[in-house]
Design a protein around this motif. Structure first.
Motif, PDB file in Angstrom:
ATOM      1  N   PRO A  65       0.806  -1.222   0.000  1.00 58.66           N
ATOM      2  CA  PRO A  65       0.000   0.000   0.000  1.00 58.66           C
ATOM      3  C   PRO A  65       0.843   1.277   0.000  1.00 58.66           C
ATOM      4  N   GLN A  66       2.059   1.181   0.531  1.00 57.45           N
ATOM      5  CA  GLN A  66       2.996   2.304   0.498  1.00 57.45           C
ATOM      6  C   GLN A  66       4.369   1.762   0.146  1.00 57.45           C
ATOM      7  N   LYS A  67       5.276   2.657  -0.200  1.00 56.94           N
ATOM      8  CA  LYS A  67       6.578   2.230  -0.697  1.00 56.94           C
ATOM      9  C   LYS A  67       7.303   1.272   0.246  1.00 56.94           C
ATOM     10  N   LYS A  68       7.323   1.554   1.529  1.00 59.09           N
ATOM     11  CA  LYS A  68       8.081   0.725   2.476  1.00 59.09           C
ATOM     12  C   LYS A  68       7.204  -0.208   3.308  1.00 59.09           C
ATOM     13  N   ILE A  69       5.935  -0.318   2.969  1.00 53.86           N
ATOM     14  CA  ILE A  69       5.034  -1.194   3.719  1.00 53.86           C
ATOM     15  C   ILE A  69       4.591  -2.342   2.816  1.00 53.86           C
ATOM     16  N   ILE A  70       4.909  -3.554   3.251  1.00 51.41           N
ATOM     17  CA  ILE A  70       4.501  -4.753   2.511  1.00 51.41           C
ATOM     18  C   ILE A  70       3.683  -5.609   3.469  1.00 51.41           C
ATOM     19  N   LEU A  71       2.496  -5.996   3.027  1.00 52.65           N
ATOM     20  CA  LEU A  71       1.622  -6.863   3.811  1.00 52.65           C
ATOM     21  C   LEU A  71       1.414  -8.165   3.066  1.00 52.65           C
ATOM     22  N   TYR A  72       1.278  -9.240   3.829  1.00 56.30           N
ATOM     23  CA  TYR A  72       1.163 -10.572   3.236  1.00 56.30           C
ATOM     24  C   TYR A  72      -0.206 -11.164   3.523  1.00 56.30           C
ATOM     25  N   ASP A  73      -0.748 -11.872   2.547  1.00 60.06           N
ATOM     26  CA  ASP A  73      -2.035 -12.536   2.680  1.00 60.06           C
ATOM     27  C   ASP A  73      -1.861 -13.783   3.544  1.00 60.06           C
TER      28      ASP A  73
END
Length: 89
Positions: A65-73
């Motif tokens: 959602p943002q450059k340095k934010i990664i979320l995993y399903d």
């Protein structure tokens, strides 16, 4: 056998306390998207490079959602673990 009677308000207060304790103990396992730290913990991975490799190979779903934010399903993490599980003999 003992029978315990509770007033309705007391019963629902008790249920709320139990639900709160379970959430605290297990964490909020109902989140569809989890942080990279949580994903690494679930997969028992210590390296962010390994997480990058799994993303690049399309083995786990993620969103950024943002450059340095990664979320995993969470479902894709569970599926990845199931696909790599070995049956006992």
């Amino acid at each position: 056998m003992q029978v315990i009677c509770l007033e309705e308000d007391a019963f629902y207060a008790l249920v709320e306390q139990v639900v709160t304790r379970l959430k605290d103990k297990k964490g909020n396992s109902f989140d569809k998207w989890v942080s990279d730290e949580e994903a690494m913990r679930l997969l028992n991975i210590k390296s962010k490079t390994t997480m990058q490799k799994l993303r690049d190979e399309g083995k786990i779903r993620f969103t950024q959602p943002q450059k340095k934010i990664i979320l995993y399903d969470r479902e894709s993490l569970d599926l990845f673990l199931e696909q790599n599980a070995r049956e006992t003999y």
